[in-house]
Write an enzyme that holds these catalytic residues in place. Structure first.
Site, PDB file in Angstrom:
ATOM      1  N   TYR A   1     -31.228  53.110  26.482  1.00  0.00           N
ATOM      2  CA  TYR A   1     -30.836  52.794  27.857  1.00  0.00           C
ATOM      3  C   TYR A   1     -29.604  53.596  28.263  1.00  0.00           C
ATOM      4  CZ  TYR A   1     -28.278  50.395  31.578  1.00  0.00           C
ATOM      5  OH  TYR A   1     -27.554  50.135  32.725  1.00  0.00           O
TER       6      TYR A   1
ATOM      7  N   LYS B   1     -29.109  56.614  31.052  1.00  0.00           N
ATOM      8  CA  LYS B   1     -28.173  56.548  32.184  1.00  0.00           C
ATOM      9  C   LYS B   1     -27.180  57.721  32.117  1.00  0.00           C
ATOM     10  CE  LYS B   1     -27.781  53.804  34.996  1.00  0.00           C
ATOM     11  NZ  LYS B   1     -28.416  53.611  36.350  1.00  0.00           N
TER      12      LYS B   1
ATOM     13  N   THR C   1     -23.307  52.943  34.678  1.00  0.00           N
ATOM     14  CA  THR C   1     -22.825  51.860  33.845  1.00  0.00           C
ATOM     15  C   THR C   1     -21.694  52.310  32.922  1.00  0.00           C
ATOM     16  OG1 THR C   1     -23.494  50.446  31.991  1.00  0.00           O
ATOM     17  CG2 THR C   1     -24.732  52.458  32.262  1.00  0.00           C
ATOM     18  N   ASP C   2     -20.892  51.360  32.466  1.00  0.00           N
ATOM     19  CA  ASP C   2     -19.838  51.691  31.497  1.00  0.00           C
ATOM     20  C   ASP C   2     -20.424  52.025  30.119  1.00  0.00           C
ATOM     21  OD1 ASP C   2     -20.625  49.129  30.697  1.00  0.00           O
ATOM     22  OD2 ASP C   2     -18.617  48.254  30.773  1.00  0.00           O
ATOM     23  N   GLU C   3     -21.708  51.683  29.897  1.00  0.00           N
ATOM     24  CA  GLU C   3     -22.292  51.908  28.567  1.00  0.00           C
ATOM     25  C   GLU C   3     -22.400  53.393  28.215  1.00  0.00           C
ATOM     26  OE1 GLU C   3     -25.601  49.590  27.359  1.00  0.00           O
ATOM     27  OE2 GLU C   3     -24.900  47.802  28.387  1.00  0.00           O
TER      28      GLU C   3
END
Ligand code: NAD
Ligand code: DAU
Length: 351
Positions: free
Chosen positions: A157, A161, A132-134
Site C-alpha cells: 500500500y 502511494k 499518506t504519512d506511510e
C-alpha cells in the site's frame, strides 16, 4: 458555475467528508464525484448532498484510461482532488495488484488526462493529490516526519502511494503541471469502513466479538479527526503553493493498546456495561507483516504557512465518533454484510 472540480474516491471515508464540505461551502463550484464503488465506496455516505444542484456522481474506474480521457473532455475540469485509492494495508499484503493498478496506474491516467486537457494553459488549474504519512516509513521512539523526510515505504500500500506521489512530482517538474500534495496521518470519524482499527473495534465491542490486537499492541499512530483533514484539504486546495507538499497531522500519538483501552472504557459507559467488561474482549493475534512501529507528523509548515490547526481534541472526537457508529446502526449493518463478511472471515481465520 465558477469552477468544475473532480473529486475522485468521493464515496469513501475521507472523500465523502471532502465532497460534503465542498458541495456545502462552494455553491458556485460544480463538484463531480468519480468513484468505482469498490467494497469501500458507499453512496449512503452522501445522502445529505446527493440532490444538491452543484453535485454530480459518476461511477467509473480511474484505471480505465479511455474512460478517464473522455470524462475530462466532457466536464473540462478546472481542478482535481484525487483521493481514490485502495487504502487498507492488510488487503495490500493479501493482494498487491489492485493497489498497483488503482494507486499507480490510476493516478497516472488522471495526470495524463489533466495534462492533455489543460495543454499548458494552467491558469486557475490544480491537480491536488491526497497522500499518506506511510510513504515516509516507520519511526523509532523519537522524531517526526517532515515534508523532506526521505521516502521509505514498507507495505505494498505505502509503496504504491509513494509511487503515485513521485509520478505527481514528475509531472510538475517535467510538464509544469500545477500540482500540490498532502501527506496525512491516520484519520478517524464517521463513515469509515469497519475494517480499519477504530470502527472495527467499536463494532466488535458492540457485538461482543474479540478485539484482534496485532503483535503486542505497542505500535503508535497519530490520529486526526477526518473533518479536520477535510478542512486542511480545503485550505491547501485554495491557498497551497504549486509544487509544494504539506504534512497534515493531529499531534495526537497513541499506542494502539492505550487507544483500544480508551475505546473500551467509553463503550462500557455508552452501553451501560460494568467498567472493564469490553477490555476482556482484547485478544492478541499474529502481528501484521512488516508492521510499521510508529508514525508521527510534524505539521508545522501547514500551520505557519497556511494557518491550519486541528480543531478537535481526541477525547471529545472519539466520543463523538463512537456515538455516530452507535446511532447509525443501519449504516453499519449495511456495510458489514456480504463482501465485507467474506473478507473479514478470511483475514482473521488463521490468526
Ligand atoms: P477508502 O478506502 O475509504 O475510500 C477509497 C475510495 O476510492 C472508495 O470510495 C473506493 O470506491 C474508491 N476507489 C477505489 N479504487 C477506485 C478506482 N479504481 N477508481 C475509482 N474509485 C476507486 O479510503 P480513505 O480512507 O477515505 O482514503 C482516501 C485517500 O486518503 C486515499 O488516497 C488514502 O491513501 C488517503 N489517506 C487515508 C488516510 C486514512 O487514515 N484513512 C490517511 C492519510 C491518507
Ligand atoms: O497513516 C495513514 C494511514 O492510516 C492511511 O494511509 C491508511 O489508508 C489507513 O488505513 C491507516 O493505516 P493503518 O495501517 O495505520 O490503519 P489501520 O486502522 O489498519 O491500523 C491502525 C493500527 O492498528 C495499526 O498499527 C495496525 C493495528 N490493528 C489494525 C487492525 C485492523 C490491529 O492491531 N488490529 C486490527 O484488527
Amino acid at each position: 458555475m465558477q469552477k468544475t472540480i473532480l473529486i475522485t474516491g468521493g464515496a469513501g471515508f475521507i472523500g465523502s467528508h471532502v465532497v460534503r464540505l465542498f458541495v456545502n461551502n462552494y455553491p458556485d463550484y460544480k463538484i463531480v464525484n468519480l468513484d468505482k464503488l469498490t467494497y469501500a465506496g458507499n453512496l449512503a455516505n452522501l445522502t445529505d448532498v446527493e440532490h444538491a444542484p452543484n453535485y454530480e456522481f459518476v461511477k467509473g474506474d480511474i484505471v480505465d484510461a479511455d474512460f478517464i480521457q473522455e470524462l475530462f473532455q466532457k466536464y473540462r475540469f478546472d481542478g482535481v482532488i484525487h483521493l481514490a485509492a485502495e487504502s487498507h494495508v492488510d488487503r495490500s499484503i493479501e493482494g498487491p495488484m489492485d493497489f498497483i493498478m488503482t494507486n499507480i496506474v490510476g493516478t497516472g491516467n488522471l495526470l495524463n488526462a489533466a495534462r492533455e486537457l489543460w495543454n499548458g494553459n494552467y491558469d486557475g488549474k490544480l491537480f491536488y493529490h491526497i497522500s499518506t504519512d506511510e510513504v515516509y516509513g516507520s519511526l523509532g521512539e523519537t522524531g517526526m516526519f517532515v515534508e523532506t523526510t526521505p521516502y521509505d515505504p514498507r507495505s505494498p500500500y505505502s509503496a504504491s502511494k509513494a509511487s503515485s506521489d513521485h509520478l505527481v512530482r514528475a509531472y510538475f517538474h517535467t510538464y509544469n503541471l500545477p500540482v500540490v500534495i498532502s501527506n496525512c496521518s491516520n484519520n478517524y470519524g464517521s463513515h469509515q469502513f469497519p475494517e480499519k482499527l477504530i470502527p472495527l473495534f467499536i463494532n466488535n465491542i458492540k457485538n461482543n466479538k474479540p478485539l484482534p490486537v496485532y503483535g503486542k499492541g505497542e505500535n503508535i499512530r497519530d490520529w486526526l479527526w477526518v473533518n479536520d483533514h477535510a478542512r486542511a484539504i480545503d485550505v491547501i486546495y485554495h491557498s497551497g503553493e504549486i509544487g509544494e507538499t504539506y504534512n497534515i497531522g493531529g499531534h495526537n500519538e497513541w499506542k494502539n493498546i492505550d487507544l483500544i483501552k480508551e475505546i473500551c472504557k467509553v463503550m462500557d459507559e455508552k452501553l451501560g456495561r460494568e467498567p472493564g467488561t469490553s477490555e476482556q474482549l482484547i485478544t492478541y493475534v499474529t502481528d501484521r507483516a512488516g508492521h510499521d512501529m510508529r508514525y508521527a507528523i510534524d505539521a508545522t509548515k501547514l500551520k505557519q504557512e497556511l494557518g491550519w490547526e486541528p480543531s478537535l481534541q481526541f477525547e471529545e472526537g472519539i466520543r463523538n465518533t463512537i456515538d455516530w457508529y452507535l446511532n447509525n446502526e443501519d449504516w453499519l449493518t449495511n456495510v458489514t454484510s456480504g463482501a465485507y463478511q467474506h473478507y473479514y472471515e478470511k483475514q482473521y481465520a488463521d490468526r
